[in-house]
Scaffold this motif. Structure first.
Motif, PDB file in Angstrom:
ATOM      1  N   GLY A   1       1.192  -1.356  -0.441  1.00  0.00           N
ATOM      2  CA  GLY A   1       0.605   0.457  -0.091  1.00  0.00           C
ATOM      3  C   GLY A   1       1.415   1.444   0.078  1.00  0.00           C
ATOM      4  N   ALA A   2       2.220   0.893   1.039  1.00  0.00           N
ATOM      5  CA  ALA A   2       2.881   2.634   0.815  1.00  0.00           C
ATOM      6  C   ALA A   2       3.478   2.803  -0.409  1.00  0.00           C
ATOM      7  CB  ALA A   2       3.818   2.432   2.042  1.00  0.00           C
ATOM      8  N   ALA A   3       3.823   1.282  -1.104  1.00  0.00           N
ATOM      9  CA  ALA A   3       4.794   1.308  -2.388  1.00  0.00           C
ATOM     10  C   ALA A   3       3.618   2.168  -3.843  1.00  0.00           C
ATOM     11  CB  ALA A   3       5.349   0.479  -2.433  1.00  0.00           C
ATOM     12  N   MET A   4       2.325   1.927  -3.673  1.00  0.00           N
ATOM     13  CA  MET A   4       1.951   2.134  -4.323  1.00  0.00           C
ATOM     14  C   MET A   4       0.944   3.719  -4.609  1.00  0.00           C
ATOM     15  SD  MET A   4      -0.180  -1.507  -5.222  1.00  0.00           S
ATOM     16  CE  MET A   4      -1.166  -0.634  -6.849  1.00  0.00           C
ATOM     17  N   ASP A   5       0.938   3.765  -3.198  1.00  0.00           N
ATOM     18  CA  ASP A   5       0.475   4.975  -2.503  1.00  0.00           C
ATOM     19  C   ASP A   5      -1.236   4.514  -2.376  1.00  0.00           C
ATOM     20  OD1 ASP A   5       0.025   7.282  -1.168  1.00  0.00           O
ATOM     21  OD2 ASP A   5      -0.320   8.872  -3.481  1.00  0.00           O
ATOM     22  N   ALA A   6      -1.204   3.445  -1.826  1.00  0.00           N
ATOM     23  CA  ALA A   6      -3.107   3.196  -1.801  1.00  0.00           C
ATOM     24  C   ALA A   6      -3.541   3.094  -0.459  1.00  0.00           C
ATOM     25  CB  ALA A   6      -2.429   1.262  -2.792  1.00  0.00           C
ATOM     26  N   VAL A   7      -4.522   2.957  -0.518  1.00  0.00           N
ATOM     27  CA  VAL A   7      -5.491   3.015   0.787  1.00  0.00           C
ATOM     28  C   VAL A   7      -5.493   1.163   0.811  1.00  0.00           C
ATOM     29  CG1 VAL A   7      -7.826   3.074   2.090  1.00  0.00           C
ATOM     30  CG2 VAL A   7      -7.194   4.250  -0.391  1.00  0.00           C
ATOM     31  N   VAL A   8      -5.036   0.617   2.153  1.00  0.00           N
ATOM     32  CA  VAL A   8      -4.966  -0.321   1.863  1.00  0.00           C
ATOM     33  C   VAL A   8      -6.279  -0.675   3.060  1.00  0.00           C
ATOM     34  CG1 VAL A   8      -3.445  -1.755   4.217  1.00  0.00           C
ATOM     35  CG2 VAL A   8      -2.720  -0.273   2.434  1.00  0.00           C
TER      36      VAL A   8
ATOM     37  N   ALA B   1     -21.518  -6.756   1.206  1.00  0.00           N
ATOM     38  CA  ALA B   1     -21.293  -5.084   0.953  1.00  0.00           C
ATOM     39  C   ALA B   1     -20.117  -5.004   0.328  1.00  0.00           C
ATOM     40  CB  ALA B   1     -22.297  -3.993   1.696  1.00  0.00           C
ATOM     41  N   LEU B   2     -19.028  -6.006   0.512  1.00  0.00           N
ATOM     42  CA  LEU B   2     -17.842  -5.172   0.371  1.00  0.00           C
ATOM     43  C   LEU B   2     -17.140  -5.149  -0.541  1.00  0.00           C
ATOM     44  CD1 LEU B   2     -14.763  -5.551   2.226  1.00  0.00           C
ATOM     45  CD2 LEU B   2     -14.393  -8.407   1.503  1.00  0.00           C
ATOM     46  N   ALA B   3     -17.495  -5.228  -1.537  1.00  0.00           N
ATOM     47  CA  ALA B   3     -17.155  -4.598  -2.836  1.00  0.00           C
ATOM     48  C   ALA B   3     -17.890  -3.241  -2.968  1.00  0.00           C
ATOM     49  CB  ALA B   3     -18.572  -5.622  -4.349  1.00  0.00           C
ATOM     50  N   GLY B   4     -19.080  -3.410  -2.769  1.00  0.00           N
ATOM     51  CA  GLY B   4     -19.224  -1.984  -2.791  1.00  0.00           C
ATOM     52  C   GLY B   4     -18.089  -0.807  -1.795  1.00  0.00           C
ATOM     53  N   VAL B   5     -18.191  -0.952  -1.481  1.00  0.00           N
ATOM     54  CA  VAL B   5     -17.545  -0.486   0.157  1.00  0.00           C
ATOM     55  C   VAL B   5     -16.058  -0.062  -0.621  1.00  0.00           C
ATOM     56  CG1 VAL B   5     -16.499   0.002   2.232  1.00  0.00           C
ATOM     57  CG2 VAL B   5     -18.302  -0.845   1.652  1.00  0.00           C
ATOM     58  N   VAL B   6     -14.950  -0.942  -1.238  1.00  0.00           N
ATOM     59  CA  VAL B   6     -14.320  -0.797  -1.720  1.00  0.00           C
ATOM     60  C   VAL B   6     -13.873  -0.389  -3.176  1.00  0.00           C
ATOM     61  CG1 VAL B   6     -12.181  -2.545  -2.505  1.00  0.00           C
ATOM     62  CG2 VAL B   6     -13.097  -3.006  -0.590  1.00  0.00           C
ATOM     63  N   ALA B   7     -15.103  -0.553  -3.530  1.00  0.00           N
ATOM     64  CA  ALA B   7     -15.008  -0.170  -5.152  1.00  0.00           C
ATOM     65  C   ALA B   7     -15.428   1.251  -4.832  1.00  0.00           C
ATOM     66  CB  ALA B   7     -16.872  -0.546  -5.785  1.00  0.00           C
ATOM     67  N   ALA B   8     -16.364   2.489  -3.808  1.00  0.00           N
ATOM     68  CA  ALA B   8     -16.233   3.426  -3.293  1.00  0.00           C
ATOM     69  C   ALA B   8     -14.606   3.796  -2.496  1.00  0.00           C
ATOM     70  CB  ALA B   8     -17.335   3.476  -2.698  1.00  0.00           C
ATOM     71  N   VAL B   9     -14.559   3.076  -2.476  1.00  0.00           N
ATOM     72  CA  VAL B   9     -12.829   3.578  -1.532  1.00  0.00           C
ATOM     73  C   VAL B   9     -11.855   4.098  -2.798  1.00  0.00           C
ATOM     74  CG1 VAL B   9     -10.343   3.295  -0.246  1.00  0.00           C
ATOM     75  CG2 VAL B   9     -13.016   2.831   0.904  1.00  0.00           C
ATOM     76  N   GLU B  10     -11.926   3.177  -3.976  1.00  0.00           N
ATOM     77  CA  GLU B  10     -11.102   3.268  -4.754  1.00  0.00           C
ATOM     78  C   GLU B  10     -11.571   4.621  -5.895  1.00  0.00           C
ATOM     79  OE1 GLU B  10     -11.901   0.585  -8.240  1.00  0.00           O
ATOM     80  OE2 GLU B  10      -9.750   0.867  -9.450  1.00  0.00           O
ATOM     81  N   GLY B  11     -12.749   4.681  -5.965  1.00  0.00           N
ATOM     82  CA  GLY B  11     -13.328   5.878  -6.513  1.00  0.00           C
ATOM     83  C   GLY B  11     -12.809   6.876  -6.327  1.00  0.00           C
ATOM     84  N   ALA B  12     -12.678   6.935  -4.562  1.00  0.00           N
ATOM     85  CA  ALA B  12     -12.606   8.826  -4.508  1.00  0.00           C
ATOM     86  C   ALA B  12     -11.064   9.102  -3.945  1.00  0.00           C
ATOM     87  CB  ALA B  12     -13.447   8.416  -2.805  1.00  0.00           C
ATOM     88  N   CYS B  13     -10.403   7.775  -4.062  1.00  0.00           N
ATOM     89  CA  CYS B  13      -9.101   7.849  -3.244  1.00  0.00           C
ATOM     90  C   CYS B  13      -8.064   7.218  -4.753  1.00  0.00           C
ATOM     91  CB  CYS B  13      -9.224   7.656  -2.076  1.00  0.00           C
ATOM     92  SG  CYS B  13     -10.467   7.858  -0.811  1.00  0.00           S
ATOM     93  N   GLY B  14      -8.469   7.163  -5.834  1.00  0.00           N
ATOM     94  CA  GLY B  14      -7.847   5.938  -6.069  1.00  0.00           C
ATOM     95  C   GLY B  14      -6.884   3.717  -5.410  1.00  0.00           C
ATOM     96  N   PRO B  15      -5.752   3.469  -5.956  1.00  0.00           N
ATOM     97  CA  PRO B  15      -5.655   2.526  -5.407  1.00  0.00           C
ATOM     98  C   PRO B  15      -5.721   1.810  -4.397  1.00  0.00           C
ATOM     99  CG  PRO B  15      -3.509   3.257  -7.099  1.00  0.00           C
ATOM    100  CD  PRO B  15      -4.494   4.544  -6.658  1.00  0.00           C
ATOM    101  N   VAL B  16      -6.158   0.630  -4.391  1.00  0.00           N
ATOM    102  CA  VAL B  16      -6.385  -0.231  -3.387  1.00  0.00           C
ATOM    103  C   VAL B  16      -5.366  -1.385  -2.685  1.00  0.00           C
ATOM    104  CG1 VAL B  16      -8.436  -0.642  -1.126  1.00  0.00           C
ATOM    105  CG2 VAL B  16      -8.576   1.183  -3.173  1.00  0.00           C
ATOM    106  N   VAL B  17      -5.257  -1.550  -1.757  1.00  0.00           N
ATOM    107  CA  VAL B  17      -4.916  -3.149  -1.706  1.00  0.00           C
ATOM    108  C   VAL B  17      -6.207  -3.205  -0.251  1.00  0.00           C
ATOM    109  CG1 VAL B  17      -2.877  -4.543  -0.728  1.00  0.00           C
ATOM    110  CG2 VAL B  17      -2.208  -1.920  -2.083  1.00  0.00           C
ATOM    111  N   VAL B  18      -6.880  -4.548  -0.927  1.00  0.00           N
ATOM    112  CA  VAL B  18      -7.062  -5.477   0.572  1.00  0.00           C
ATOM    113  C   VAL B  18      -6.713  -6.148   1.236  1.00  0.00           C
ATOM    114  CG1 VAL B  18      -9.401  -6.372   0.892  1.00  0.00           C
ATOM    115  CG2 VAL B  18      -9.139  -4.712  -0.544  1.00  0.00           C
TER     116      VAL B  18
END
Lengths: 219, 218
Positions: free
Chosen positions: A22-29, A86-103
């Motif tokens: 997450g740190a290397a990709m500047d993603a939300v973990v 609801a997990l997929a929707g939540v992760v997609a919402a975070v990606e839409g607002a913040c960029g890359p996501v690492v789960v």
């Protein structure tokens, strides 16, 4: 891009890899381990609250630190109230607002692992050189393929000496990044942060991020 | 084109203590139905419960089986074959307990619509099992901030405090009454608790009963 960090066996270092990738990709973990949260939480709403409809996904993202984290609650009651569908929707919402996501995906092959993989575009498998860990990663790979989260890379974690890189690559069919056993990684992990950028391990996590990016643009 | 045979088994709850409690909530019926398709083509069927209460469908790992919703079932009956279905429902259904609507041939729509289709989250839950801890594993009255499962029985005896889970239940009922959302079952439960508590208090010596052998309560 949504990347699931997975690997059937517990204790192989999935959360450490998720945090550092997450740190290397500047993603939300996102801590997707609903029953046994592992990433630092602190105060405020968490993934249990979000999945129970009590909080907005973006409200629960903790920025400000070296890596943004959406932590998960640690109570049994919270895990029971959470609507994992609801997990997929939540992760997609975070990606839409913040960029890359690492789960950070839980160990095992229960629905929370499946739903994290279902939400992801690709996956990173984490294993140690132990045969039981590789067997767990193989089982997770089958699930990931079924759910269209193809394996972008494999982390051979906590290697000492000469890692069996080729054998693991042949077994799991994806490029292998070996991360050495390192007190610096362990200390950083205990403090809930990624390893310092100057360390050897940090370079390996940057390699992993590049592998994941090229796999996702190549598909 | 479709025929249905059905059977209902009703399990009665305990008789209500008063007319006000006669809600039928404790009565449950199991409805079995067999839909017959005597035509040589697969047919789409919609089976509906005639009871207003929501259908309690068969579940796998807590998730309703594919095709079921609160009203009943929608699916396909194979050609010249039978489709057995069953569900539970609160109360006692009138006759007939189900209606069946023939939605036409199933083979004119894309027959392999299921193949290669993305699984839904509900499919995954059915296949892999929910990660939620079982209800029995969650301490009663446990709050969201972790760990606090309330006083133990021993402590509550020492302090005279109402045990946390009892207090939590009373608080929940009080909340429902306050919102005008109490249910007949609440009244019944409150009365049972009041009766039991009064009886136990009557049996319980004021000095704590040191050295007195219990007679086993009421």
């Amino acid at each position: 891009m949504i990347v699931a960090v997975a690997g059937g066996k517990g204790g192989v270092g999935k959360s450490t890899v998720a945090l550092n990738l997450g740190a290397a990709m500047d993603a939300v973990v996102v801590d997707g381990d609903l029953a046994m949260a592992d990433l630092p939480g602190g105060r405020g709403p968490d993934l249990h609250d979000v999945l129970a409809g009590r909080a907005d996904p973006l409200e629960a993202v903790r920025g400000g630190g070296p890596v943004a984290v959406l932590p998960c609650g640690r109570t049994l009651a919270g895990a029971r109230d959470a609507d994992v569908e609801a997990l997929a929707g939540v992760v997609a919402a975070v990606e839409g607002a913040c960029g890359p996501v690492v789960v950070d995906t839980p160990a095992g092959l229960a629905a929370d692992a499946g739903l994290a993989l279902h939400a992801a575009d690709c996956s990173v498998l984490v294993t140690t050189a132990a045969s039981s860990a590789i067997a767990g990663a193989l089982r997770t790979r089958e699930l990931a393929r079924e759910l269209d989260a193809g394996v972008a890379g494999v982390v051979l974690n906590r290697v000492e000496g000469r890692p069996p890189r080729e054998a693991v690559r042949d077994a799991l069919g994806a490029p292998v990044t070996a991360v050495p056993e390192s007190p610096a990684v362990a200390t950083a992990r205990e403090e809930g942060r990624p390893v310092d950028a100057g360390r050897e391990a940090a370079g390996r996590f940057r390699d992993l991020a590049a592998t994941v990016r090229s796999a996702s643009t190549g598909r | 084109m479709l025929d249905v045979d059905w059977d209902v088994r009703t399990v009665e709850g305990p008789p209500p203590a008063s007319a006000a409690e006669a809600s039928g909530r404790d009565t449950v019926s199991l409805v079995a139905a067999v839909v017959r398709n005597e035509t040589p083509v697969p047919r789409l069927v919609r089976l509906r419960s005639t009871v207003e209460e929501p259908v309690l469908p068969p579940r796998r790992r807590g998730v309703p089986e594919a095709g079921w919703d609160e009203e009943g079932f929608a699916g396909t009956v194979p050609p010249e074959d039978r489709l057995p279905l069953g569900f539970a429902v609160a109360g006692r259904p009138a006759e007939p307990p189900v209606t069946v609507v023939d939605r036409g041939r199933a083979d004119v729509v894309d027959a392999d619509v299921d193949e290669g289709e993305e699984p839904t989250p509900a499919d995954l839950l059915r296949e892999l099992g929910s990660p939620a801890p079982p209800r029995e594993a969650v301490p009663a009255g446990g709050d969201d901030d972790g760990g606090e499962t309330g006083v133990t029985t021993e402590q509550s005896v020492d302090s005279g405090a109402v045990p946390a889970h009892v207090g939590a239940w009373l608080d929940a009922v009080e909340d429902r009454i306050g919102r005008g959302a109490s249910e007949p079952a609440d009244l019944a439960a409150l009365r049972r608790v009041a009766e039991r508590a009064a009886a136990l208090a009557g049996d319980c010596p004021a000095d704590g009963g040191a050295g007195v052998e219990s007679s086993g309560g009421s």
